[in-house]
Every structure is written in C-alpha cells, then in structure tokens.
Scaffold this motif. Structure first.
Motif, mmCIF file in Angstrom:
data_model
loop_
_atom_site.group_PDB
_atom_site.id
_atom_site.type_symbol
_atom_site.label_atom_id
_atom_site.label_comp_id
_atom_site.label_asym_id
_atom_site.label_seq_id
_atom_site.Cartn_x
_atom_site.Cartn_y
_atom_site.Cartn_z
ATOM 1 N N ASN A 1 0.845 -1.198 0.000
ATOM 2 C CA ASN A 1 0.000 0.000 0.000
ATOM 3 C C ASN A 1 0.879 1.247 0.000
ATOM 4 O O ASN A 1 1.539 1.544 0.994
ATOM 5 C CB ASN A 1 -0.909 -0.011 1.231
ATOM 6 N N PRO A 2 0.908 2.015 -1.097
ATOM 7 C CA PRO A 2 1.771 3.192 -1.148
ATOM 8 C C PRO A 2 1.418 4.244 -0.101
ATOM 9 O O PRO A 2 2.268 5.038 0.291
ATOM 10 C CB PRO A 2 1.572 3.730 -2.570
ATOM 11 N N ALA A 3 0.165 4.250 0.367
ATOM 12 C CA ALA A 3 -0.245 5.238 1.366
ATOM 13 C C ALA A 3 0.523 5.058 2.676
ATOM 14 O O ALA A 3 0.776 6.025 3.399
ATOM 15 C CB ALA A 3 -1.741 5.135 1.625
ATOM 16 N N VAL A 4 0.912 3.824 2.991
ATOM 17 C CA VAL A 4 1.669 3.566 4.223
ATOM 18 C C VAL A 4 3.035 4.223 4.134
ATOM 19 O O VAL A 4 3.491 4.886 5.079
ATOM 20 C CB VAL A 4 1.815 2.045 4.455
ATOM 21 N N VAL A 5 3.700 4.068 2.995
ATOM 22 C CA VAL A 5 5.021 4.657 2.812
ATOM 23 C C VAL A 5 4.923 6.175 2.817
ATOM 24 O O VAL A 5 5.749 6.874 3.417
ATOM 25 C CB VAL A 5 5.649 4.158 1.493
ATOM 26 N N THR A 6 3.906 6.703 2.153
ATOM 27 C CA THR A 6 3.708 8.148 2.108
ATOM 28 C C THR A 6 3.487 8.714 3.493
ATOM 29 O O THR A 6 4.028 9.766 3.852
ATOM 30 C CB THR A 6 2.508 8.495 1.206
ATOM 31 N N LYS A 7 2.689 8.032 4.303
ATOM 32 C CA LYS A 7 2.384 8.517 5.655
ATOM 33 C C LYS A 7 3.648 8.573 6.497
ATOM 34 O O LYS A 7 3.853 9.528 7.250
ATOM 35 C CB LYS A 7 1.350 7.612 6.320
ATOM 36 N N LEU A 8 4.509 7.575 6.373
ATOM 37 C CA LEU A 8 5.758 7.559 7.134
ATOM 38 C C LEU A 8 6.629 8.753 6.749
ATOM 39 O O LEU A 8 7.172 9.445 7.608
ATOM 40 C CB LEU A 8 6.512 6.259 6.889
ATOM 41 N N SER A 9 6.730 9.016 5.452
ATOM 42 C CA SER A 9 7.526 10.148 4.979
ATOM 43 C C SER A 9 6.920 11.472 5.420
ATOM 44 O O SER A 9 7.618 12.385 5.857
ATOM 45 C CB SER A 9 7.643 10.100 3.456
ATOM 46 N N ASP A 10 5.590 11.579 5.347
ATOM 47 C CA ASP A 10 4.905 12.812 5.731
ATOM 48 C C ASP A 10 5.054 13.116 7.214
ATOM 49 O O ASP A 10 4.955 14.273 7.632
ATOM 50 C CB ASP A 10 3.416 12.738 5.381
ATOM 51 N N ARG A 11 5.265 12.086 8.021
ATOM 52 C CA ARG A 11 5.404 12.292 9.463
ATOM 53 C C ARG A 11 6.781 12.821 9.837
ATOM 54 O O ARG A 11 7.073 13.017 11.007
ATOM 55 C CB ARG A 11 5.169 10.965 10.190
#
Length: 403
Positions: A365-375
C-alpha cells in the motif's frame, strides 16, 4: 534583515530550493549575498542569504522554518535555557526537535545533541545536551527554549553515491524490486562493516504473504541485529509453525480450515503453557518459524502490545512507555532499519531514529510509505511491492555471503 548561512550539497539535495521556497511561502523576502558551489565530489557548497519578514514575529517564524533545513543565523548567539517547572512539564517556549543531527551553542562552544529523535526537548547538563521525551524531564532540569543557538544538519545527498546509495524518499511501484534488494544488500554490508546495526520492524502481513521462510533465512545470515514487532507477528508466526495456518487459512492450500479461527488462540495457549517463546523452543514445542529462528540465532526481539491483542504472549510488553523504551534501546547504533508492512510500528520507529539512519519501508500500500515520509522521516526509501517477494529476493542475495 537577518543573514543566515547554509552548508552542504545544497544543489544535489535540493536544500537551497527548499530554503527559498520556505521564505516565499512565509511571505518573506530574500537576497543571496554569497554563494559558493562545490567544484569536486567532496567539496560542499555554501550560501549566505539575507532574509526578512514584515515584523519581528515574522522574522522569528522564518528562522524557525529554516532551522530544520540547516539554515542558521550567522550570529546564532547562545542557546536559551529555562528550568522545567515540574516533572514532565517544560516552559511553553520549548524547542521541539527534528530527527536531524543537531548542535547547541552553550558557553561559547557548540555541543552535539545526543540521542537525536523528533518531537522531543533538549536538556542541557554541564557540557552535555540530550534529546529527552517530555515525560522524562525532571523538575529543575535546564531545557532549551526558542530557536537561538541551535544548528540543525539535515542529511544531504552525497555526490559519491556508492554507500547508502539509494537514499531517497521517492515512492514508486515501478522500481525493479530485485535492483532495490541488491542495493539494500550493499547498504547492509556498509553498515555492518562499520559496526552499525540492522533492525527489522515487521508486521503480521509477513506471515500472511508467505514471508516466514525468507525471514528465517534472513535471520540465519546474521545480517539482522534486532527484530521489533507486535503481538500479532509472533502469534501468527507461531500459529503457522504449530498448525500450518495463519488467520485460520491453510498455509499450503490457501483454503479456510474448519475451526481454524481458533488456531491463533491455541498458539497463544501453547506458548503460555511453556512460559514463553524461548522456553517453548527449548522444550521442543516450537520447532520452526521466525520466532524460533530468532531464539536459535540469538537475535534480540521486542514485542510491543496494543489494545486489540489476544493473549498476549508472555514476552509482549503491555506498558506502552516501557515498550517505547525497549524499542529505543534496540535501535541504538542502527545504521539500517527495514520496515515490513506495519504502519503503526513503522511510524513509531521513524519517530525514534535520527535521519542519518537509512530507512527502507516495504508495503503493498503506497499510502503507508507516504504517511511515514509525511510524518517527518524524510530519509525513508519507499518500496511498493509484496513483502513476501521482497524478503525472498533479499534473503537470496544475502545467503552464503558472510557479513
């Protein structure tokens, strides 16, 4: 106008663009006073920029925006310190840390801030400065307030990309996964050769996607120095080891097993009967799987509990503060962190490590990777793929080659 200075591979890493973007976004103005471009692989660039906002408050906001990007006032001054009024309480003006290496000017000299992590405060004692969780601050300790006397050093993309070579926060499902695995092996070797650890943070999806065998092989290579997970990974791994199911689904046929929904509870019961995972391995009750392999190869593991846990297993730490501390201890000295299909544990770990640690997040799920980076974990390399496939490729490349 205030003059700030930034150093590093400013062009390669896009830092200069980010600095100017922040000034414009805040409604400020800038004038580049001096700019020297590094002319060799090793030579860094430097820039001095005059910045200004409409008011003194706007200038303060500009400095606070630019500090995480490594732009420091030329006349940085001394860090401002104030005593904590009570245990777990600090002055309202406290400086909130980033995950980038940070220096503090105290008594006319720059001090390295130890145990760097984001969302913490800095406590100064004598000639030492350290990041501290809010809850761990004691009354009377000197805490950094404001932004004066602080120097942040964000990671920059080195021109020599041979080591930690693909450090980038790009997130893509179009990368050749075998190429990423090959580069990760190179980075693991680079870390281990320098005495740095390789920590795996794994979710139960590793079990459900057929990643148990590859994970066992990965542990056998000696590459992994610590395993961080929750109750679920261990439970479903042990369920598979004892009953060949995970979530009640047969590991060979992929079909639901009659009464299979109770197998994870049977697995918990079996381990609790023996007194724990290590005891179950010693007794011959647990003879395969990730946790079995971790015990045999003496790979330290930490299992953090959650509200939804069944059981839990005896080794699971249910006190969240203690679990955080155990995770932090396991991450000390890490050079590479591999996050495998676990958003909550992945974000938690991202908050605990400095940006100098190469962080690779693998998730379908790309959203998981994006969320980690956004944090704030901007050093994260995102790999959008099946975690079982990735582990198989990684284990094959590491097997048979001593670290």
């Amino acid at each position: 106008m205030i003059r700030v200075r930034a150093e590093g591979h400013l062009i390669d890493s896009g830092l200069l663009r980010k600095i100017l973007d922040q000034i414009i976004h805040a409604g400020g103005q800038f004038r580049i006073v001096d700019f020297k471009i590094g002319r060799t692989n090793d030579e860094i660039s430097s820039a001095e920029i005059e910045i200004g906002g409409a008011t003194a408050e706007a200038n303060t906001e500009l400095i606070e925006r630019l500090l995480p990007l490594g732009a420091v006032p030329v006349n940085a001054g001394e860090a401002c310190l104030a005593p904590a009024p009570a245990d777990g309480v600090v002055p309202d003006e406290f400086y909130s840390t980033t995950n980038h290496p940070t220096d503090l000017r105290v008594g006319g000299r720059w001090l390295d801030v130890d145990h760097q992590r984001m969302d913490s405060v800095i406590v100064v004692s004598g000639d030492s400065a350290v990041c501290r969780k809010l809850r761990d601050v004691r009354a009377g300790e000197r805490v950094v307030i404001g932004s004066a006397g602080i120097r942040v050093r964000p990671p920059s993309q080195e021109r020599d990309r041979a080591h930690f070579g693909f450090m980038s926060n790009e997130i893509s499902s179009e990368r050749r996964v075998d190429h990423v695995a090959a580069r990760l092996v190179s980075d693991i070797r680079f870390a281990r050769d320098r005495g740095l650890g390789v920590v795996v943070v794994a979710g139960p999806v590793v079990v459900h996607t057929g990643g148990v065998g590859p994970m066992e092989r990965l542990l056998q290579t000696g590459a992994v120095t610590a395993l961080l997970a929750g109750n679920a990974l261990a439970v479903h791994d042990i369920e598979r080891a004892l009953y060949n199911t995970s979530l009640g689904i047969d590991g060979d046929s992929g079909e639901a097993v009659v009464d299979g929904h109770r197998n994870h509870m049977r697995a918990i019961n079996a381990i609790r009967r023996e007194g724990g995972i290590a005891a179950a391995v010693k007794a011959g009750v647990l003879t395969r799987g990730i946790m079995h392999r971790a015990v045999l190869d003496r790979v330290p593991f930490v299992l953090a509990g959650s509200l939804r846990d069944d059981g839990p297993l005896p080794e699971v730490i249910t006190d969240m503060n203690r679990a955080q501390e155990a995770y932090c201890e396991a991450l000390v000295g890490a050079g590479v962190v591999l996050i495998l299909s676990t958003m909550l544990h992945g974000i938690a770990v991202g908050n605990m490590i400095p940006s100098s640690v190469l962080t690779v997040c693998v998730d379908i799920n790309p959203a998981v990777v994006t969320k980690l980076s956004d944090r704030g974990s901007s050093q994260t390399v995102g790999v959008v793929t099946d975690v079982g496939l990735f582990l198989d490729l990684l284990a094959k490349r590491l097997e048979g080659e001593p670290l």
